[in-house]
Design an enzyme around this catalytic site. Sequence first.
Site, mmCIF file in Angstrom:
data_model
loop_
_atom_site.group_PDB
_atom_site.id
_atom_site.type_symbol
_atom_site.label_atom_id
_atom_site.label_comp_id
_atom_site.label_asym_id
_atom_site.label_seq_id
_atom_site.Cartn_x
_atom_site.Cartn_y
_atom_site.Cartn_z
ATOM 1 C CG ASP A 86 -2.000 0.629 0.981
ATOM 2 O OD1 ASP A 86 -2.569 1.355 0.523
ATOM 3 O OD2 ASP A 86 -2.937 1.445 1.880
ATOM 4 C CG HIS A 87 -0.694 4.823 0.887
ATOM 5 N ND1 HIS A 87 -0.916 5.885 0.180
ATOM 6 C CD2 HIS A 87 -1.313 4.228 1.479
ATOM 7 C CE1 HIS A 87 -2.131 6.214 0.546
ATOM 8 N NE2 HIS A 87 -2.660 4.489 0.945
ATOM 9 C CG ASP A 111 -0.065 6.859 -3.155
ATOM 10 O OD1 ASP A 111 -0.333 8.069 -3.763
ATOM 11 O OD2 ASP A 111 0.108 7.333 -1.447
ATOM 12 C CD GLU A 141 -4.923 8.854 -2.569
ATOM 13 O OE1 GLU A 141 -4.586 10.236 -2.423
ATOM 14 O OE2 GLU A 141 -4.141 7.874 -2.165
ATOM 15 N N GLY A 219 -9.047 5.060 4.750
ATOM 16 C CA GLY A 219 -9.571 5.986 5.447
ATOM 17 C C GLY A 219 -11.038 5.628 5.850
ATOM 18 C CB ALA A 220 -12.367 2.303 5.874
ATOM 19 C CG ASP A 221 -8.687 3.067 10.735
ATOM 20 O OD1 ASP A 221 -8.848 1.496 10.269
ATOM 21 O OD2 ASP A 221 -7.358 3.511 10.608
ATOM 22 C CG ASN A 240 -6.674 -0.386 1.905
ATOM 23 O OD1 ASN A 240 -7.105 -1.074 1.121
ATOM 24 N ND2 ASN A 240 -5.824 0.581 1.467
ATOM 25 C CG ASN A 242 -3.697 1.337 10.044
ATOM 26 O OD1 ASN A 242 -2.787 1.084 11.094
ATOM 27 N ND2 ASN A 242 -2.518 1.956 9.380
#
EC number: 4.1.2.13
Length: 289
Positions: A86-87, A111, A141, A219-221, A240, A242
Amino acid sequence: MTRPPLAQNRTMAILNVAKAGGYAVPGMCCYNIESIVATVRAAEAARSPAMVLLFPWAMQYAGDALVRAAAEAAHSASVPVSLHLDHCQTPELVRRAADVGPDGFDSIMCDMSHYEKEENLRLTAELVRYCHERGIAAEAEPGRIEGGEDGVAETADLEGLLTTPEEAEEFVATGIDMLAPAFGNVHGEYGPRGIQLEYERLQAINERVGERVRLVLHGADPFDEEIFRRCMAGGVTKVNINKGMNKHYARVQEEMKGKPLTSIIEAGTDEMQKAIEQYMHWLGSAGKA
């Protein structure tokens, strides 16, 4: 061992089945072997597909050691599990990751969102070709998702740029397989304004490109089941996670301070597994493998 061709890519096989089935797959951001083991155990226990996500930090910290361990754990699971980087934020790191070999990454997020749009597009197209030549699927992205994340180069001071359907189309033209739209989602903390997602923007992007690429939610935390359902209705097939997993490991370390290290590791792994299984039920992937 040779890597399967792109047409048989493990990540895309997982996400294409999810797209057809109307559910999403959790991508768990892992920093250590405990979180990798927890992800695989959760996938097997819930009979769910899953993705193990590493950040470039893993290679900077441990060379290829953690990558190969993660690949071994993912690829030997009794259910479909893939390994994703990722990223990855520099062309040099993308190439290095792609060159780990067949016992490495199934997919890489190229990214380049910290570059201006035209340079982002140029570099993304170049890196997608590099990945595809090695049988590796690629994510990008368009726009720029606001905020920062542990293990990712510091970009939190850059302004977030929301994705338009037209930009999504331009990025699809680079050959990417997965697209991570910015529609109000934030890396890290959402702050005092709270969660303000533009579902209409997500739906417009899905209508424009959703049949050609798989959509990814970053950004779903802090999201709950209802938000996940609305995002999946907008075409999201990869989510995703984290802190939603890793905070449980940190909590166990604090609660069990002074106890034998092995018991802390085992308890932390168990707590992360429980959290992952909850996400699998929320995303509808439980029982699908």
